[in-house]
Structure formats: C-alpha cells, structure tokens
Design a protein around this motif. Structure first.
Motif, PDB file in Angstrom:
ATOM      1  N   GLU A  10       0.822  -1.194   0.000  1.00  0.00           N
ATOM      2  CA  GLU A  10       0.000   0.000   0.000  1.00  0.00           C
ATOM      3  C   GLU A  10       0.867   1.260   0.000  1.00  0.00           C
ATOM      4  O   GLU A  10       0.482   2.284  -0.580  1.00  0.00           O
ATOM      5  N   LEU A  13       1.667   1.791  -3.527  1.00  0.00           N
ATOM      6  CA  LEU A  13       0.471   2.300  -4.206  1.00  0.00           C
ATOM      7  C   LEU A  13       0.340   3.803  -4.021  1.00  0.00           C
ATOM      8  O   LEU A  13       0.119   4.550  -4.984  1.00  0.00           O
ATOM      9  N   TRP A  14       0.491   4.277  -2.792  1.00  0.00           N
ATOM     10  CA  TRP A  14       0.318   5.707  -2.531  1.00  0.00           C
ATOM     11  C   TRP A  14       1.481   6.526  -3.060  1.00  0.00           C
ATOM     12  O   TRP A  14       1.317   7.712  -3.384  1.00  0.00           O
ATOM     13  N   TYR A  17       0.434   7.102  -6.551  1.00  0.00           N
ATOM     14  CA  TYR A  17      -0.612   8.121  -6.533  1.00  0.00           C
ATOM     15  C   TYR A  17      -0.023   9.518  -6.361  1.00  0.00           C
ATOM     16  O   TYR A  17      -0.484  10.485  -6.985  1.00  0.00           O
ATOM     17  N   TYR A 162      -9.106  -1.203  -6.276  1.00  0.00           N
ATOM     18  CA  TYR A 162      -7.940  -1.066  -7.141  1.00  0.00           C
ATOM     19  C   TYR A 162      -7.649   0.411  -7.371  1.00  0.00           C
ATOM     20  O   TYR A 162      -8.550   1.242  -7.391  1.00  0.00           O
ATOM     21  N   LYS A 163      -6.395   0.729  -7.552  1.00  0.00           N
ATOM     22  CA  LYS A 163      -6.006   2.089  -7.911  1.00  0.00           C
ATOM     23  C   LYS A 163      -5.418   2.079  -9.309  1.00  0.00           C
ATOM     24  O   LYS A 163      -4.680   1.181  -9.675  1.00  0.00           O
ATOM     25  N   GLY A 164      -5.759   3.106 -10.086  1.00  0.00           N
ATOM     26  CA  GLY A 164      -5.192   3.239 -11.409  1.00  0.00           C
ATOM     27  C   GLY A 164      -5.950   2.507 -12.496  1.00  0.00           C
ATOM     28  O   GLY A 164      -5.407   2.273 -13.575  1.00  0.00           O
ATOM     29  N   THR A 173      -5.967  -1.454  -2.278  1.00  0.00           N
ATOM     30  CA  THR A 173      -6.036  -1.214  -0.849  1.00  0.00           C
ATOM     31  C   THR A 173      -7.462  -1.536  -0.396  1.00  0.00           C
ATOM     32  O   THR A 173      -8.264  -2.049  -1.165  1.00  0.00           O
ATOM     33  N   ARG A 175     -10.855   0.178   1.679  1.00  0.00           N
ATOM     34  CA  ARG A 175     -11.501   1.321   2.302  1.00  0.00           C
ATOM     35  C   ARG A 175     -12.663   0.808   3.152  1.00  0.00           C
ATOM     36  O   ARG A 175     -13.112  -0.324   2.970  1.00  0.00           O
TER      37      ARG A 175
END
Length: 217
Positions: A10, A13-14, A17, A162-164, A173, A175
């Motif tokens: 994570e 990941l950030w 971002y 999912y991110k992206g 991640t 939530r």
C-alpha cells in the motif's frame, strides 16, 4: 473479520498516486468535500491551536491551517508524498511525517485539539483500531472530524479498491464504508462523548455526496 492490509504494497500504491496527485503550483485550500468551494470549511474543527491530519496527502489543508497560525502536523503513508508536501509547505510551519497511521498514533505522545482526515486515513483504516487511538491523542473536549464518500447502499464494511484502473499491475487497498449510524456507534464505543455522521448533498442533483463525521472527546 480483519482484512489483510499489506502495508509495504500500500505504501508503493500511494507513492504512485503521489506522482499524479501532487501539484507544486496548487495553493493552500481546505474543503471537506470533493467539490471545490462547496460545503463547510475548517470551522468544523472549532478554534484549535494544534491539529493532526491523518493521511494528509498533498498537504494543502494543513498548509491552509498553518497560514491561520495553527500548529499542524500531518502523517502520510507515502514517502514520496511526504517528500513533495514537506518541501512545499514546511516554510509555512507545517510538519509532515511519513508513517503508518496506527503505528504513529500508538507511539505519539502529543495531544491535539483536533484530529481530522479528508478522504484520508479514516477512510482506509479499520475504525475499530483507529478510533481508540485517535481518542487517546485528543485533548479533553477535542474534536475528530473526517470526510469520505458515503457508502453505496448494501456495500458495508471493508471494501477492496484497485487504484489506477483495471489494467496493469494489481495495486489495491481497502476502504471502510458504513451507514452513518454505524460510524456513530464505532466512535461512541471508542470513548467519544458525542458523534454525528451526516451526508452533504453534492452541488448538482444526482451526483455523489460527501459523508462528514464529527465526534468530541
């Protein structure tokens, strides 16, 4: 049942971002909602002398408070975001540290008049673990305020995200989403004296609103 947060993954990941989210030309700004200039502002924090922002991201809200003379500390998981935001806002007096929020709150010995999160760590951290730690760091009568999107009806508890987009590396991640009454119960169980969760409607009908939750120690 707790979900399996992978903190190193994570963190990466950030960091990814941060590269797209941080704008070095952006000015300080404080808004609880995802719509610029819409909804309440920092008055929800009262008149604090000291604040802690958990999941401070770009640091623009912290910088806004620093301009008003508030002693502000921000914590974020992303080393890259902390580097960028710290360089940008430290001249205003904002202190921004890199840490996992539960570790930070466990080891911190400071007291704050307000703790807050704007689409930040309060959205991405198990409230049963986070809220008691926040309560312990607040001065008597201090406030905890956070905002995030409201839960999608029927989709409650931890939600994978999912991110992206849905192509490329599987970076994800979790939530946390609950009905307003459930957020209030989580806070009261953590020792807060009062708790109120409400949804602020979007400026345009039919668009996504913003959940704003306030609690007092």
């Amino acid at each position: 049942m707790p979900v399996p947060h992978d903190i190193p993954a994570e963190t990466e990941l950030w960091d990814v971002y941060a590269e797209s989210a941080f704008d070095a030309e952006a000015e300080p700004s404080f808004c609880w909602t995802q719509y610029a200039g819409h909804g309440p502002g920092p008055e929800l924090l009262g008149s604090p002398e000291s604040v802690l922002e958990i999941g401070c991201g770009t640091g623009r809200a912290l910088a806004h408070l620093a301009q008003q003379g508030v002693k502000g500390t921000g914590v974020d998981l992303s080393p890259r975001m902390v580097e960028l935001a710290g360089r940008r806002w430290s001249p205003l007096g904002a202190r921004i540290e890199q840490a996992e929020v539960l570790d930070w709150l466990t080891n911190d010995t400071s007291r704050y008049d307000a703790v807050y999160s704007i689409f930040g760590a309060a959205w991405f951290t198990d409230p049963s673990r986070l809220f008691p730690l926040v309560r312990a760091r607040l001065s008597r009568g201090g406030v905890f305020v956070f905002s995030q999107p409201p839960a999608i009806p029927g989709a409650y508890g931890p939600q994978g995200m999912y991110k992206g987009g849905f192509a490329g590396r599987a970076m994800f991640t979790y939530r946390y989403s609950y009905r307003p009454a459930v957020w209030e119960r989580h806070l009261m169980r953590a020792g807060f004296v009062t708790a109120k969760a409400r949804t602020i409607d979007a400026p345009e009908e039919g668009h996504i609103g913003t959940l704003v939750v306030t609690a007092q120690a």
